[in-house]
Scaffold this motif. Sequence first.
Motif, PDB file in Angstrom:
ATOM      1  N   SER A 101      79.560  31.776  35.342  1.00  0.00           N
ATOM      2  CA  SER A 101      78.803  30.554  35.073  1.00  0.00           C
ATOM      3  C   SER A 101      79.394  29.886  33.838  1.00  0.00           C
ATOM      4  O   SER A 101      79.342  30.449  32.735  1.00  0.00           O
ATOM      5  CB  SER A 101      77.329  30.905  34.829  1.00  0.00           C
ATOM      6  N   THR A 102      79.970  28.701  34.018  1.00  0.00           N
ATOM      7  CA  THR A 102      80.578  28.020  32.868  1.00  0.00           C
ATOM      8  C   THR A 102      79.499  27.617  31.853  1.00  0.00           C
ATOM      9  O   THR A 102      79.747  27.639  30.650  1.00  0.00           O
ATOM     10  CB  THR A 102      81.394  26.789  33.323  1.00  0.00           C
ATOM     11  N   GLY A 103      78.280  27.305  32.350  1.00  0.00           N
ATOM     12  CA  GLY A 103      77.177  26.988  31.430  1.00  0.00           C
ATOM     13  C   GLY A 103      76.855  28.192  30.540  1.00  0.00           C
ATOM     14  O   GLY A 103      76.704  28.060  29.322  1.00  0.00           O
ATOM     15  N   MET A 131      78.864  30.668  29.799  1.00  0.00           N
ATOM     16  CA  MET A 131      80.002  30.914  28.881  1.00  0.00           C
ATOM     17  C   MET A 131      79.909  29.996  27.675  1.00  0.00           C
ATOM     18  O   MET A 131      80.145  30.399  26.533  1.00  0.00           O
ATOM     19  CB  MET A 131      81.339  30.659  29.592  1.00  0.00           C
ATOM     20  N   LEU A 132      79.538  28.726  27.941  1.00  0.00           N
ATOM     21  CA  LEU A 132      79.425  27.763  26.835  1.00  0.00           C
ATOM     22  C   LEU A 132      78.265  28.132  25.913  1.00  0.00           C
ATOM     23  O   LEU A 132      78.400  28.075  24.683  1.00  0.00           O
ATOM     24  CB  LEU A 132      79.229  26.343  27.382  1.00  0.00           C
ATOM     25  N   ARG A 133      77.127  28.555  26.498  1.00  0.00           N
ATOM     26  CA  ARG A 133      75.978  28.948  25.658  1.00  0.00           C
ATOM     27  C   ARG A 133      76.324  30.170  24.812  1.00  0.00           C
ATOM     28  O   ARG A 133      75.925  30.264  23.656  1.00  0.00           O
ATOM     29  CB  ARG A 133      74.726  29.180  26.522  1.00  0.00           C
ATOM     30  N   GLY A 162      73.638  16.311  27.936  1.00  0.00           N
ATOM     31  CA  GLY A 162      73.708  16.474  29.392  1.00  0.00           C
ATOM     32  C   GLY A 162      75.010  15.955  29.974  1.00  0.00           C
ATOM     33  O   GLY A 162      75.130  15.744  31.181  1.00  0.00           O
ATOM     34  N   GLU A 163      76.019  15.746  29.099  1.00  0.00           N
ATOM     35  CA  GLU A 163      77.314  15.253  29.605  1.00  0.00           C
ATOM     36  C   GLU A 163      78.240  16.421  29.941  1.00  0.00           C
ATOM     37  O   GLU A 163      77.934  17.566  29.618  1.00  0.00           O
ATOM     38  CB  GLU A 163      77.952  14.357  28.535  1.00  0.00           C
ATOM     39  N   LEU A 164      79.384  16.110  30.524  1.00  0.00           N
ATOM     40  CA  LEU A 164      80.308  17.180  30.892  1.00  0.00           C
ATOM     41  C   LEU A 164      81.265  17.497  29.755  1.00  0.00           C
ATOM     42  O   LEU A 164      81.820  16.604  29.116  1.00  0.00           O
ATOM     43  CB  LEU A 164      81.128  16.801  32.135  1.00  0.00           C
ATOM     44  N   VAL A 165      81.442  18.784  29.512  1.00  0.00           N
ATOM     45  CA  VAL A 165      82.421  19.266  28.536  1.00  0.00           C
ATOM     46  C   VAL A 165      83.811  19.026  29.150  1.00  0.00           C
ATOM     47  O   VAL A 165      83.956  19.012  30.382  1.00  0.00           O
ATOM     48  CB  VAL A 165      82.147  20.774  28.276  1.00  0.00           C
ATOM     49  N   SER A 166      84.840  18.872  28.282  1.00  0.00           N
ATOM     50  CA  SER A 166      86.151  18.465  28.812  1.00  0.00           C
ATOM     51  C   SER A 166      86.738  19.499  29.787  1.00  0.00           C
ATOM     52  O   SER A 166      86.521  20.704  29.645  1.00  0.00           O
ATOM     53  CB  SER A 166      87.135  18.232  27.672  1.00  0.00           C
ATOM     54  N   ASP A 219      79.398  29.505  39.407  1.00  0.00           N
ATOM     55  CA  ASP A 219      78.084  28.863  39.296  1.00  0.00           C
ATOM     56  C   ASP A 219      78.205  27.760  38.239  1.00  0.00           C
ATOM     57  O   ASP A 219      78.496  28.048  37.085  1.00  0.00           O
ATOM     58  CB  ASP A 219      77.075  29.966  38.906  1.00  0.00           C
ATOM     59  N   GLY A 220      78.049  26.527  38.667  1.00  0.00           N
ATOM     60  CA  GLY A 220      78.185  25.412  37.708  1.00  0.00           C
ATOM     61  C   GLY A 220      79.624  24.965  37.518  1.00  0.00           C
ATOM     62  O   GLY A 220      79.920  24.161  36.636  1.00  0.00           O
ATOM     63  N   PHE A 221      80.501  25.488  38.316  1.00  0.00           N
ATOM     64  CA  PHE A 221      81.934  25.148  38.290  1.00  0.00           C
ATOM     65  C   PHE A 221      82.450  25.238  39.719  1.00  0.00           C
ATOM     66  O   PHE A 221      82.110  26.205  40.408  1.00  0.00           O
ATOM     67  CB  PHE A 221      82.690  26.123  37.388  1.00  0.00           C
ATOM     68  N   PRO A 222      83.276  24.292  40.183  1.00  0.00           N
ATOM     69  CA  PRO A 222      83.747  23.071  39.522  1.00  0.00           C
ATOM     70  C   PRO A 222      82.674  21.973  39.494  1.00  0.00           C
ATOM     71  O   PRO A 222      81.799  21.929  40.340  1.00  0.00           O
ATOM     72  CB  PRO A 222      84.932  22.643  40.390  1.00  0.00           C
ATOM     73  N   ARG A 223      82.792  21.077  38.506  1.00  0.00           N
ATOM     74  CA  ARG A 223      81.812  20.000  38.304  1.00  0.00           C
ATOM     75  C   ARG A 223      82.395  18.630  38.619  1.00  0.00           C
ATOM     76  O   ARG A 223      81.698  17.636  38.564  1.00  0.00           O
ATOM     77  CB  ARG A 223      81.407  19.940  36.839  1.00  0.00           C
ATOM     78  N   ASN A 224      83.678  18.558  38.889  1.00  0.00           N
ATOM     79  CA  ASN A 224      84.292  17.279  39.308  1.00  0.00           C
ATOM     80  C   ASN A 224      85.547  17.606  40.132  1.00  0.00           C
ATOM     81  O   ASN A 224      85.944  18.778  40.235  1.00  0.00           O
ATOM     82  CB  ASN A 224      84.609  16.376  38.097  1.00  0.00           C
TER      83      ASN A 224
HETATM   84  P1  AMP Z   1      74.651  24.612  33.467  1.00  0.00           P
HETATM   85  O1  AMP Z   1      74.156  25.850  32.795  1.00  0.00           O
HETATM   86  O2  AMP Z   1      75.616  24.897  34.567  1.00  0.00           O
HETATM   87  O3  AMP Z   1      73.538  23.709  33.885  1.00  0.00           O
HETATM   88  O4  AMP Z   1      75.486  23.800  32.362  1.00  0.00           O
HETATM   89  C1  AMP Z   1      74.897  23.335  31.162  1.00  0.00           C
HETATM   90  C2  AMP Z   1      75.802  22.296  30.520  1.00  0.00           C
HETATM   91  O5  AMP Z   1      77.074  22.887  30.210  1.00  0.00           O
HETATM   92  C3  AMP Z   1      76.141  21.103  31.405  1.00  0.00           C
HETATM   93  O6  AMP Z   1      75.161  20.080  31.349  1.00  0.00           O
HETATM   94  C4  AMP Z   1      77.466  20.642  30.790  1.00  0.00           C
HETATM   95  O7  AMP Z   1      77.262  19.959  29.570  1.00  0.00           O
HETATM   96  C5  AMP Z   1      78.136  21.971  30.453  1.00  0.00           C
HETATM   97  N1  AMP Z   1      78.935  22.493  31.587  1.00  0.00           N
HETATM   98  C6  AMP Z   1      78.694  23.627  32.316  1.00  0.00           C
HETATM   99  N2  AMP Z   1      79.628  23.805  33.260  1.00  0.00           N
HETATM  100  C7  AMP Z   1      80.484  22.753  33.145  1.00  0.00           C
HETATM  101  C8  AMP Z   1      81.659  22.368  33.848  1.00  0.00           C
HETATM  102  N3  AMP Z   1      82.139  23.085  34.879  1.00  0.00           N
HETATM  103  N4  AMP Z   1      82.283  21.223  33.443  1.00  0.00           N
HETATM  104  C9  AMP Z   1      81.830  20.487  32.409  1.00  0.00           C
HETATM  105  N5  AMP Z   1      80.720  20.792  31.709  1.00  0.00           N
HETATM  106  C10 AMP Z   1      80.049  21.925  32.062  1.00  0.00           C
END
Ligand code: AMP
Length: 191
Positions: free
Chosen positions: A30-32, A34-36, A56-60, A83-88
């Motif tokens: 889950s990229t979300g 990983m970011l958290r 709520g924007e997309l990370v690069s 999960d949550g990847f790919p986003r575009n």
């Molecule tokens: P999520 O937990 O998947 O809802 O992601 C939470 C937030 O993390 C999103 O609103 C984006 O800001 C960022 N994020 C997570 N996955 C992606 C991704 N694949 N590409 C860009 N931003 C992401």
Amino acid sequence: MIIILFGPPGAGKGTQAQRLVDKHNLKQLSTGDMLREAIDEGSELGKKASSIMDRGELVSDDIILSMIKNKLRKSGNDGFIFDGFPRNLEQAKALDKILLDLKLRLDLVIEIVVNDEVLINRIESRAKESKNARSDDNEEVLKNRLNIYHESTEMIIPYYLEQKKLVKIDGMKSIEQVSSDVEGHLINIKK
Ligand code: AMP
């Protein structure tokens, strides 16, 4: 087995991913999450991502793709759920290339379909239950996340339909029913 769980914010991707992890011994990417984690660790990457996520924007794509590459390299040839990847579309195309380089193959994309009204209700109740709330769980940010989903993320659907890899399931049914519909699509996939 490599699958993508795809759908709007609040569709239940995380819940279904967890069930698949338990049942099929897959690894959830889950990229979300990983970011958290990066934010909790206070890393440079976390600092960069934090305000973007709060809006709520997309990370690069660069950040996301390097996180995914790192995880995949470390994980060997296990099965995965994205999960949550790919986003575009750029991320979807990059994933194809990464998997090709690693001699891996995407089996299936499962789209969990939920309408916007139901999603807004779900996120509002998640925001009220403070223990499950996230800093991006509020109505304004959710609307932004939904807009971005419709503008950028949904563009992936025709890409995977063309590859004959996408199936749709009704995410407005009960968690149990959604789970059983997901399982129904996994039967033909080789482990
Ligand atoms: P999520 O937990 O998947 O809802 O992601 C939470 C937030 O993390 C999103 O609103 C984006 O800001 C960022 N994020 C997570 N996955 C992606 C991704 N694949 N590409 C860009 N931003 C992401």
